[in-house]
Enzyme design. Structure first.
Site, short mmCIF file in Angstrom:
data_model
loop_
_atom_site.label_atom_id
_atom_site.label_comp_id
_atom_site.label_asym_id
_atom_site.label_seq_id
_atom_site.Cartn_x
_atom_site.Cartn_y
_atom_site.Cartn_z
N LEU A 153 0.73 -0.90 0.09
CA LEU A 153 -0.32 -0.16 -0.23
C LEU A 153 1.12 1.27 -0.27
CD1 LEU A 153 -2.38 -1.13 2.48
CD2 LEU A 153 -2.98 -1.67 0.19
N PHE A 252 8.92 6.49 -9.85
CA PHE A 252 10.00 6.46 -8.82
C PHE A 252 11.51 6.81 -9.45
CE2 PHE A 252 7.32 3.88 -6.55
CZ PHE A 252 7.20 4.01 -5.15
N ALA A 255 13.22 13.18 -8.85
CA ALA A 255 14.87 13.53 -8.09
C ALA A 255 13.78 14.24 -7.00
CB ALA A 255 15.47 14.86 -8.70
N GLY A 260 10.83 8.95 2.41
CA GLY A 260 10.82 8.91 4.18
C GLY A 260 10.14 7.98 4.18
N CYS A 263 8.18 2.69 5.63
CA CYS A 263 8.39 1.87 5.29
C CYS A 263 9.54 1.53 4.70
CB CYS A 263 7.55 1.75 3.47
SG CYS A 263 6.14 1.09 4.13
#
Length: 447
Positions: A153, A252, A255, A260, A263
């Site tokens: 999730l 992902f 930049a 943080g 997970c």
């Protein structure tokens, strides 16, 4: 099916509400009486878009309930999910599994008839074996199958992720429990969500490997951003250019100030420790952890450099405190390290976040929490965008410039086009894009 969800935190509450929405009878259990009482009043302890309405509708339908009682709901359940916290253990960074094992012992004494015990918490490889041992030791007569079913999730999009998952991973030993888990996720399977049945240890490792890979991907593009700044390239163009390669993908590759949340920091560290204990160190992930830790304070140095190398006594307006948008989660948020480093350098900090200010107050001292972005920027010497909330993407730049002492924006999320900001009279510094430092130097020289 009758489901007991042990733990009513982020994973337990979202999973329980979604499973109830599938038509299962779900009881969420938590030892925190105040949390349970609040949930009964539909007071949701976390901010997650759509969760409050989802919980309310399933409570009204009688499919979702909350209790501190353990024995009755677990005894009645076909499936018991363990969704308790596994924080980093103080001192060595390993996952603290004490809550998982405590839940397993209580399940052993309360379960009646065949019960599937599902580890939903993120746990190191081999934890399922230990959960099974704990249950057998506590009650040799307990008829259970211990299964791994990691969650995937994303905070801010958790309900959509649960209901439209990329995959459902179920790890088990033998065939016992397979039919039950297939029935739990039948609504998703009918919608063609792939279910991967694998061994328990493989399932446990899949969760850690996925998070570590994504964390490494973020860290890679952050290092590329630093190189882009040195050679005059644009990290957003680089990101798009490599992301169009189907073998790499575009996700992902944005930049910023580092990852943080609940997970990535915890799970990468736990995976590193597990690998070290096995004598198979993961050098790539070790480096990822180190780079990310250093990057957050490096972003504070970027702000100081943009401010002329000295920030003592200057006011810094921080926009965004949570580690990402659409959550109130402050765990390991880049803002924490950035603000601390700025304060260490003598800066005065004001901040605004749509959902994160209350939890931030419990962590950060000497911060002036503002009513909105413009209040935070009042008489500020520099404005820093740390979290890319949508409300920060279309700020009134004219109004912002009029309220600030010095029109300097440091955009750590690259949510603005440099030309648009400079056109309104700002100095503008972003991450990994050409022109920022040169423009700043020219502006200083002109003065």
């Amino acid at each position: 099916m009758r489901i007991a969800m042990i733990g009513s935190g982020y994973v337990g509450l979202v999973s329980g509400a979604c499973l109830a929405d599938f038509g299962h009878d779900v009881t969420c259990i938590d030892k925190d009486a105040r949390k349970i009482e609040a949930l009964k009043q539909n007071q949701i302890p976390i901010y997650e878009p759509g969760l409050e309405a989802l919980v309310a509708s399933n409570v009204r339908a009688g499919r979702l309930s909350f209790t501190t009682e353990f024995e009755g709901p677990v005894g009645d359940a076909d499936v018991v999910f363990i969704a308790v916290g596994t924080p980093s253990r103080r001192g060595d960074g390993h996952a603290d599994l004490s809550y998982v094992y405590a839940a397993a012992r209580e399940i052993a004494m309360a379960a009646k008839g065949f019960t599937v015990v599902v580890t939903k918490s993120t746990v190191p490889v081999g934890t399922g074996d230990e959960v099974e041992r704990v249950i057998r030791e506590a009650n040799p007569d307990a008829d259970v199958a211990v299964v791994s079913n990691p969650e995937f999730l994303r905070e801010g999009a958790a309900i959509a992720d649960f209901k439209r998952p990329d995959r459902i991973v179920v790890g088990l030993e033998g065939e016992r429990g397979k039919d039950v888990m297939s029935e739990v996720y039948r609504p998703l399977y009918l919608n063609q969500a792939p279910i991967l049945f694998t061994s328990r240890r493989s399932s446990e490792l899949i969760k850690y490997a996925a998070n570590a890979f994504l964390a490494m991907k973020i860290t890679f593009i952050n290092e590329m951003a630093d190189l882009c700044e040195s050679v005059g390239a644009d990290v957003q163009a680089v990101s798009r250019g490599i992301g169009l390669d189907n073998r790499i993908g575009s996700k992902f590759l944005h930049a910023g100030p580092g990852y943080g949340g609940s997970c990535f920091p915890k799970d990468t560290l736990a995976l590193v420790k597990t690998a070290q204990d096995q004598g198979t160190p993961l050098r790539l992930i070790e480096t990822t952890v180190s780079i990310n830790d250093q990057r957050k304070r490096a972003m504070a140095r970027k702000v100081i450099q943009a401010s002329g190398g000295e920030i003592r006594g200057k006011k810094v307006a921080i926009l965004g405190l949570t580690f990402k948008p659409n959550t109130d989660d402050m765990r390991e948020a880049p803002s924490l390290s950035i603000i601390q480093a700025l304060q260490d350098a003598g800066a005065l900090v004001s901040a605004f976040d749509p959902e994160g200010m209350e939890p931030a107050r419990q962590i950060l001292g000497d911060v002036d929490y503002a009513a909105d972005a413009y209040d935070a920027a009042q008489d500020a010497d520099v404005l820093v965008i740390v979290t890319e909330w949508d409300i920060f993407r279309a700020l009134d730049l004219k109004r912002l410039k009029a309220t600030m002492r010095t029109p300097l924006m440091v955009d750590l999320r690259n949510i603005y086009r440099r030309d648009d900001v400079v056109r309104e009279g700002f100095r503008y510094v972003s991450v990994g894009r050409p022109g920022d430092d040169a423009a700043f130097q020219l502006d200083v020289a002109a003065e």
